[in-house]
Design a protein around this motif. Structure first.
Motif, mmCIF file in Angstrom:
data_model
loop_
_atom_site.group_PDB
_atom_site.id
_atom_site.type_symbol
_atom_site.label_atom_id
_atom_site.label_comp_id
_atom_site.label_asym_id
_atom_site.label_seq_id
_atom_site.Cartn_x
_atom_site.Cartn_y
_atom_site.Cartn_z
ATOM 1 N N ARG A 194 6.968 -3.352 -3.188
ATOM 2 C CA ARG A 194 6.064 -2.606 -3.838
ATOM 3 C C ARG A 194 5.535 -1.261 -3.210
ATOM 4 N NH1 ARG A 194 0.661 -3.151 -4.554
ATOM 5 N NH2 ARG A 194 0.825 -5.012 -3.948
ATOM 6 N N LEU A 195 5.035 -1.709 -1.962
ATOM 7 C CA LEU A 195 4.409 -0.829 -1.050
ATOM 8 C C LEU A 195 5.616 0.184 -0.566
ATOM 9 C CD1 LEU A 195 2.067 -2.784 1.335
ATOM 10 C CD2 LEU A 195 1.420 -1.270 -0.460
ATOM 11 N N ARG A 241 8.317 1.254 -2.089
ATOM 12 C CA ARG A 241 8.370 2.020 -3.431
ATOM 13 C C ARG A 241 7.531 3.135 -3.692
ATOM 14 N NH1 ARG A 241 7.258 -0.928 -8.680
ATOM 15 N NH2 ARG A 241 5.312 -0.512 -8.129
ATOM 16 N N ASP A 242 6.131 2.679 -3.548
ATOM 17 C CA ASP A 242 4.981 3.542 -3.722
ATOM 18 C C ASP A 242 5.120 4.800 -2.736
ATOM 19 O OD1 ASP A 242 4.236 1.938 -5.908
ATOM 20 O OD2 ASP A 242 2.848 1.160 -4.635
ATOM 21 N N MET A 243 5.529 4.126 -1.413
ATOM 22 C CA MET A 243 5.494 5.105 -0.325
ATOM 23 C C MET A 243 6.540 6.312 -0.542
ATOM 24 S SD MET A 243 5.911 4.653 4.025
ATOM 25 C CE MET A 243 7.780 3.851 3.563
ATOM 26 N N GLU A 248 7.865 7.067 -3.344
ATOM 27 C CA GLU A 248 7.584 7.697 -4.512
ATOM 28 C C GLU A 248 6.386 9.106 -3.986
ATOM 29 O OE1 GLU A 248 5.162 7.204 -8.711
ATOM 30 O OE2 GLU A 248 6.397 5.668 -8.033
ATOM 31 N N TYR A 249 5.859 8.800 -3.241
ATOM 32 C CA TYR A 249 4.624 9.536 -2.829
ATOM 33 C C TYR A 249 5.530 10.738 -1.766
ATOM 34 C CZ TYR A 249 0.609 11.729 -0.611
ATOM 35 O OH TYR A 249 -0.448 12.586 -0.092
#
Length: 110
Positions: free
Chosen positions: A75-76, A78-80, A82-83
């Motif tokens: 999840r981390l 994926r978020d990174m 995406e950012y």
């Protein structure tokens, strides 16, 4: 389990033998032996069923803890990513330097 949401179910399952399972299984088994020693029983020979049960419970908890850990890191990541996709101006690629550009020229002294 309850701790991993539905999106985490698509991840590959962790191996049966992983560091959390082995560690928690060993700690649980040692705690059963320590309990035997505190009660003045032979640590290895008495309560083998309890030693096996606690080691199995530790293995189970360690497996699901690893599953949750893998979900959290995915999840981390994926978020990174995406950012980084949303803000490419903050992550510009730098020009690559060769080793010759970094090191000073070599002049042997004789």
């Amino acid at each position: 389990m309850v701790f991993v949401p539905e999106e985490g179910k698509s991840l590959a399952p962790p191996g049966i033998v992983n560091r959390n399972s082995v560690w928690l299984s060993g700690v649980s088994w040692f705690s059963a032996m320590l309990h035997n020693a505190f009660n003045h029983r032979p640590p290895l020979k008495s309560g083998v069923h309890r030693q096996f049960l606690l080691a199995t419970i530790g293995w189970f908890i360690g497996y699901h803890l690893t599953k949750y850990e893998n979900y959290t890191y995915a999840r981390l990541d994926r978020d990174m990513h995406e950012y980084i996709k949303r803000h490419p101006e903050r992550f510009e690629t730098k020009e690559k330097k060769t080793f010759a550009d970094i090191v000073e020229p070599f002049h042997p002294v004789r």
